[in-house]
Scaffold this active site. Sequence first.
Site, PDB file in Angstrom:
ATOM      1  N   HIS A  17       4.105   7.600   5.363  1.00 29.27           N
ATOM      2  CA  HIS A  17       4.552   6.490   6.206  1.00 29.27           C
ATOM      3  C   HIS A  17       5.228   7.083   7.431  1.00 29.27           C
ATOM      4  O   HIS A  17       5.803   8.177   7.385  1.00 29.27           O
ATOM      5  CB  HIS A  17       5.541   5.639   5.393  1.00 29.27           C
ATOM      6  CG  HIS A  17       5.912   4.347   6.018  1.00 29.27           C
ATOM      7  ND1 HIS A  17       6.811   4.246   7.053  1.00 29.27           N
ATOM      8  CD2 HIS A  17       5.536   3.054   5.737  1.00 29.27           C
ATOM      9  CE1 HIS A  17       6.982   2.983   7.374  1.00 29.27           C
ATOM     10  NE2 HIS A  17       6.210   2.229   6.600  1.00 29.27           N
TER      11      HIS A  17
ATOM     12  N   ASP B 243       9.974   9.941  -1.105  1.00 29.80           N
ATOM     13  CA  ASP B 243       9.947   8.566  -0.627  1.00 29.80           C
ATOM     14  C   ASP B 243       9.387   7.707  -1.757  1.00 29.80           C
ATOM     15  O   ASP B 243       8.187   7.733  -2.047  1.00 29.80           O
ATOM     16  CB  ASP B 243       9.065   8.482   0.621  1.00 29.80           C
ATOM     17  CG  ASP B 243       8.845   7.049   1.103  1.00 29.80           C
ATOM     18  OD1 ASP B 243       9.369   6.116   0.462  1.00 29.80           O
ATOM     19  OD2 ASP B 243       8.126   6.872   2.107  1.00 29.80           O
TER      20      ASP B 243
ATOM     21  N   GLN C 165       7.248   2.792  -2.656  1.00 24.34           N
ATOM     22  CA  GLN C 165       6.136   2.118  -3.313  1.00 24.34           C
ATOM     23  C   GLN C 165       6.075   2.402  -4.812  1.00 24.34           C
ATOM     24  O   GLN C 165       5.199   1.868  -5.498  1.00 24.34           O
ATOM     25  CB  GLN C 165       4.814   2.535  -2.648  1.00 24.34           C
ATOM     26  CG  GLN C 165       4.689   2.135  -1.202  1.00 24.34           C
ATOM     27  CD  GLN C 165       4.648   0.630  -0.988  1.00 24.34           C
ATOM     28  OE1 GLN C 165       4.317  -0.126  -1.897  1.00 24.34           O
ATOM     29  NE2 GLN C 165       4.984   0.192   0.211  1.00 24.34           N
TER      30      GLN C 165
ATOM     31  N   LYS D 130      11.474  -4.351  -1.147  1.00 27.01           N
ATOM     32  CA  LYS D 130      10.225  -4.181  -1.895  1.00 27.01           C
ATOM     33  C   LYS D 130      10.458  -4.323  -3.406  1.00 27.01           C
ATOM     34  O   LYS D 130       9.512  -4.251  -4.189  1.00 27.01           O
ATOM     35  CB  LYS D 130       9.596  -2.823  -1.586  1.00 27.01           C
ATOM     36  CG  LYS D 130       9.209  -2.623  -0.129  1.00 27.01           C
ATOM     37  CD  LYS D 130       8.562  -1.280   0.086  1.00 27.01           C
ATOM     38  CE  LYS D 130       8.437  -0.932   1.557  1.00 27.01           C
ATOM     39  NZ  LYS D 130       7.530  -1.815   2.308  1.00 27.01           N
TER      40      LYS D 130
ATOM     41  N   CYS E 263       1.573   1.368   9.022  1.00 27.59           N
ATOM     42  CA  CYS E 263       2.533   2.434   9.354  1.00 27.59           C
ATOM     43  C   CYS E 263       2.054   3.799   8.864  1.00 27.59           C
ATOM     44  O   CYS E 263       2.861   4.656   8.501  1.00 27.59           O
ATOM     45  CB  CYS E 263       3.920   2.122   8.787  1.00 27.59           C
ATOM     46  SG  CYS E 263       4.715   0.711   9.580  1.00 27.59           S
TER      47      CYS E 263
END
Length: 419
Positions: free
Chosen positions: A128, A205, A208, A231, A374
């Site tokens: 991202h 990261d 997700q 999220k 992104c």
Amino acid sequence: MTLTYKKTIADEVRQDFPILHQKIHDKPLIYFDNAATSQKPRAVIEALRHYYEYDNANVHRGAHTLSARATDAYEGARDKIAKFINAKSRNEIVYTRNASEAINLVAYSWGLAHLKAGDEIILSVMEHHSNIVPWQIIAQKTEAILKFVELTPSQEFDFNHYQSLLSEKTKLVSLVHVSNTLGCINPVTEIITSAREKGAKVLIDACQSLPHLPIDVQGMDCDWLVGSGHKMCATTGIGFLYGKEELLEAMPPFLGGGEMIADVFLDHFTCGELPHKFEAGTPAIGEAIAFGTAIDYLSNIGMENIHQYEEELTAYLFQQLNEIPNLTIYGNQPTTEGKGRAALAAFNVKDIHGSDLSTLLDHEGIAIRSGHHCTQPLHRYLNISGSARASLYFYNTFAEIDAFIVALKETIDFFTQMN
């Protein structure tokens, strides 16, 4: 033909999400844009409302009852996040506005203090923008070198290429756990183990993965991990940085101001204790409290249960998409049980622009995303300008997938007839 579906998690929870019970263009809403942001259960909305109606006060510094209640709820949410990811200490959880701010915190605090000319930072082509741009800025300032892991032929993380990039010059590896475009689940434990052999630090990261998978930072052994509340059924404007306590202790403050100090004099200041050292100014109190409620909500369902159900959704979605001619899905294929990737599919249909697909699907009440998500460097790597993306969460149903597939086929037929 009448289709029947077995009872699922979604059947149990859909009544908790007010936004799902509406019509868009006179059609029942089907929300398949969960990789961009999740919807909020009534409990989270109520937690935010309750704070502003009954407990609204600044935290930590007030001696009155409202401040005490706000502080207890605000700090209680930190404890919930720490438990959710199995952090060793609550001091390892730093509130941020979002995951982007958390990555920037590490980049400016640790990166500027520890990186020098010739040092190497390993990212991947699937990152991202939030995990590329901060490191580009830091590399410019420090003359460090960025290197990027490429993809395998099945469009997954190329672990062999990653190992070939690792060297004694590698100081940091910063990688996504689950790609928001490819859907692949990267082997973070093996990635971290290999980085450790070179003495490199690792940032993950997890934007997700946190909403969909059980996360154990101690088992993973990452140095830092970032997440974003919106999220995970929480509100916007709240995220967090996990960092090993000894690392956070050694890092200089990122922002200056109230709350992050111990003492201030005219010629110097001293930092407050963790985690407040990195939380300058009045925080997002209501949002943090609501985040804690979202953590409770997910924990009550169980992350293993969410993951298992989403695997079933993934298998069903891909089974249907794979039958559509001239449709290309990016990333690896899941197993027949839906294992091996996240419950999302970025795709293109030959000669039809993704934004056209998403616009017409919206008229059927179906919300998907189109664009570069992104991940412009990844789309350039794949030699495409953009893609459409359908991304699912535990409140989505098999019936919604069926309705999406019917509408998608009708939309494709419409454009085909036009051409």
